[in-house]
Design a protein around this motif. Structure first.
Motif, short mmCIF file in Angstrom:
data_model
loop_
_atom_site.label_atom_id
_atom_site.label_comp_id
_atom_site.label_asym_id
_atom_site.label_seq_id
_atom_site.Cartn_x
_atom_site.Cartn_y
_atom_site.Cartn_z
N ILE A 164 66.19 4.77 -11.35
CA ILE A 164 66.90 6.21 -11.35
C ILE A 164 67.84 6.16 -10.66
O ILE A 164 67.93 5.73 -9.21
CB ILE A 164 65.83 7.21 -11.10
CG1 ILE A 164 64.51 7.17 -11.83
CG2 ILE A 164 66.41 8.64 -10.92
CD1 ILE A 164 63.45 7.71 -11.47
N GLY A 165 69.08 6.81 -10.75
CA GLY A 165 70.29 6.65 -10.05
C GLY A 165 70.14 7.89 -9.17
O GLY A 165 71.14 8.70 -9.15
N ASN A 166 69.32 7.74 -8.44
CA ASN A 166 69.00 9.17 -7.08
C ASN A 166 68.40 8.47 -6.12
O ASN A 166 67.39 7.67 -5.93
CB ASN A 166 68.21 10.08 -7.75
CG ASN A 166 68.40 11.46 -6.91
OD1 ASN A 166 67.85 11.49 -5.99
ND2 ASN A 166 69.15 12.59 -7.18
N ASP A 167 69.26 8.82 -4.84
CA ASP A 167 68.57 8.38 -3.50
C ASP A 167 67.30 9.08 -3.15
O ASP A 167 66.59 8.53 -2.13
CB ASP A 167 69.68 8.68 -2.45
CG ASP A 167 70.99 7.87 -2.60
OD1 ASP A 167 71.19 7.04 -3.47
OD2 ASP A 167 71.92 8.33 -2.02
N THR A 217 70.92 2.77 -5.70
CA THR A 217 70.80 4.13 -6.32
C THR A 217 72.03 4.98 -5.90
O THR A 217 72.42 5.83 -7.10
CB THR A 217 69.66 5.20 -5.79
OG1 THR A 217 69.88 4.96 -4.28
CG2 THR A 217 68.19 4.60 -6.08
N SER A 218 73.02 4.77 -5.42
CA SER A 218 74.28 5.09 -5.07
C SER A 218 74.98 3.82 -4.46
O SER A 218 74.27 3.33 -3.73
CB SER A 218 74.33 6.56 -4.42
OG SER A 218 73.69 6.33 -3.18
N PRO A 219 76.42 4.04 -4.49
CA PRO A 219 77.07 3.03 -3.86
C PRO A 219 76.74 2.85 -2.23
O PRO A 219 76.73 3.84 -1.61
CB PRO A 219 78.47 3.62 -3.95
CG PRO A 219 78.49 4.36 -4.91
CD PRO A 219 77.21 5.00 -5.22
N GLY A 220 76.26 1.70 -1.83
CA GLY A 220 75.91 1.66 -0.49
C GLY A 220 74.49 1.90 -0.08
O GLY A 220 74.08 1.56 1.18
N HIS A 221 73.76 2.51 -1.26
CA HIS A 221 72.46 3.07 -0.74
C HIS A 221 71.53 2.10 -1.65
O HIS A 221 71.13 2.26 -2.64
CB HIS A 221 72.18 4.57 -1.42
CG HIS A 221 70.82 5.10 -0.84
ND1 HIS A 221 70.97 6.08 0.22
CD2 HIS A 221 69.41 4.92 -1.14
CE1 HIS A 221 69.54 6.27 0.50
NE2 HIS A 221 68.74 5.67 -0.60
N TYR A 222 70.93 0.74 -0.94
CA TYR A 222 70.02 0.18 -1.31
C TYR A 222 68.56 0.56 -1.49
O TYR A 222 68.26 1.18 -0.65
CB TYR A 222 70.04 -1.32 -0.81
CG TYR A 222 71.52 -2.11 -1.10
CD1 TYR A 222 71.80 -2.90 -2.11
CD2 TYR A 222 72.67 -1.69 -0.35
CE1 TYR A 222 73.03 -3.45 -2.69
CE2 TYR A 222 73.79 -2.40 -0.43
CZ TYR A 222 74.12 -3.22 -1.94
OH TYR A 222 75.17 -3.70 -2.26
#
Ligand code: GAL
Length: 370
Positions: free
Chosen positions: A118-121, A329-334
């Motif tokens: 899911i694309g959410n942090d 999940t977002s750029p840079g948030h692995y």
């Protein structure tokens, strides 16, 4: 008598005390949100996950959202109101759950992104198979089946088509890229030709992994580019539901009598029958019972405090990599990920499935679910 009464009273007080200290804590609540029941694998996932968590003493809420994003948002909202302690979500649309994931985060509920990212942090952990490797296995299978390595020297070339998955599913790009990266050099050198010219992910994608959509597109391609007798050698399909559509189209709309190398993924019963019948060549099998086992272990660790992912992964009864650099999940948030290992299954090693204990061989020579 008074002595007796005070003894009874003391006994009752002691009993209550013990009762209070030994009463089982309220079971933690686990919300399990699966995408659809229309595909075999998600029924298995839902069933295995629920069984695992129930047996471990958790309270579970299992939902299927009929491949509709709005319904999945609603289902997850219900889990939040129910007081879920942890959410396990296989997303229909990886970018469609943003607001409900924010609500989960506000309520302090950790989230395991199950199988699909899911694309959410708000996602705490990702549990899946190595999706790029799934595609690599499909590409390598075609490479070997057509002996592409030696094709140029032998002055041979082959025709291939591609069918990928749902663009809303974060996995679909990984599968396609994994396969395409293996085959691309052969396309560039002319050893592999794509008569339809359709090689971009968006051109070959299949909304909702629909068998009917894959069937219609395959019929169209076969009618437009192969009706003149052009021979088709391979069709790279990212999974079994789309492979079933392509196999049907080959049956009805392809005149060539050569076996077309056709890939898949999941080990769905209907596709295993196609493999026995020679209508599909391979499937990449992912043991989702093991995916459920890993999910239970990760959830237990999450609910009991800090998780040391690398150490935890070593304790699993199945092979599983702990990976902190492949998915974000977002750029840079692995997203720390637990990635299980897929296996190629063909007509020659169907027994591998029987050995998992999840399938049995029927007297008719076809595999059945146990
Ligand atoms: C993917 C999943 C595959 C396949 C596909 C269609 O996300 O990893 O195993 O089932 O969805 O449901």
């Amino acid at each position: 008598m008074r002595k007796f009464l005070s003894l009874v009273l003391a006994f009752v007080m002691l009993f209550n005390l013990c009762g209070a200290s030994f009463a089982a804590p309220a079971a933690k609540k686990i919300g399990i949100s699966m995408p659809t029941q229309s595909l075999e694998r998600w029924n298995r996932d839902g069933e295995y996950l629920k069984a695992q968590f129930d047996a471990a003493g958790y309270e579970t809420m299992l939902t299927y959202s009929d491949n509709k994003n709005d319904q999945q948002v609603n289902d997850i909202d219900n889990m939040i109101s129910w007081g879920a302690d942890l959410l396990i979500v296989a997303a229909i649309d990886g970018d469609g759950l943003n607001t409900v994931m924010d609500r989960a985060a506000e309520a302090g509920i950790p989230v395991i992104s199950y199988d699909r990212l899911i694309g959410n942090d708000a996602v705490t952990y990702y549990i899946s198979f190595d999706n790029y490797t799934v595609g690599t296995l499909q590409g390598r299978f075609i490479e070997k089946a057509l002996d592409l390595v030696n094709a140029a020297a032998a002055k041979k070339s082959y025709n291939i088509e591609f069918t990928a998955g749902d663009p809303a599913d974060n996995n679909a790009g990984y599968f396609f890229n994994g396969a395409y990266d293996v085959l691309k050099p052969y396309i560039e050198s002319g050893v592999l030709k794509v008569p339809s010219g359709q090689t971009e992910f968006q051109q070959v994608a299949t909304a909702q992994w629909s068998t009917d959509t894959a069937l219609a597109r395959a019929q169209n391609i076969l009618g437009s580019y192969y009706a003149d007798g052009t021979v088709l050698h391979a069709w790279m399909c990212s999974n079994d539901s789309t492979s079933a559509g392509v196999a049907q189209a080959l049956d009805s709309d392809y005149a060539g009598d050569n076996p077309v190398v056709l890939t898949g993924q999941d080990g769905d019963i209907a596709n295993l029958a196609n493999i026995v019948d020679g209508k599909q060549t391979m499937t990449v099998y992912k043991n989702v019972a093991n995916e459920a086992v890993v999910t239970l272990e990760v959830a237990k660790a999450m609910l009991s405090g800090e998780v040391d992912g690398a150490a935890l992964a070593k304790t699993f009864p199945v092979e599983c990599a702990y990976d902190t650099t492949s998915y974000f999940t977002s750029p840079g948030h692995y997203t720390p990920s637990f990635l299980l290992v897929p296996t190629v299954v063909t007509k020659d090693n169907l027994n591998y499935l029987v050995e998992t204990g999840l399938y049995e061989m029927g007297a008719d020579g076809y595999l059945k679910s146990k």
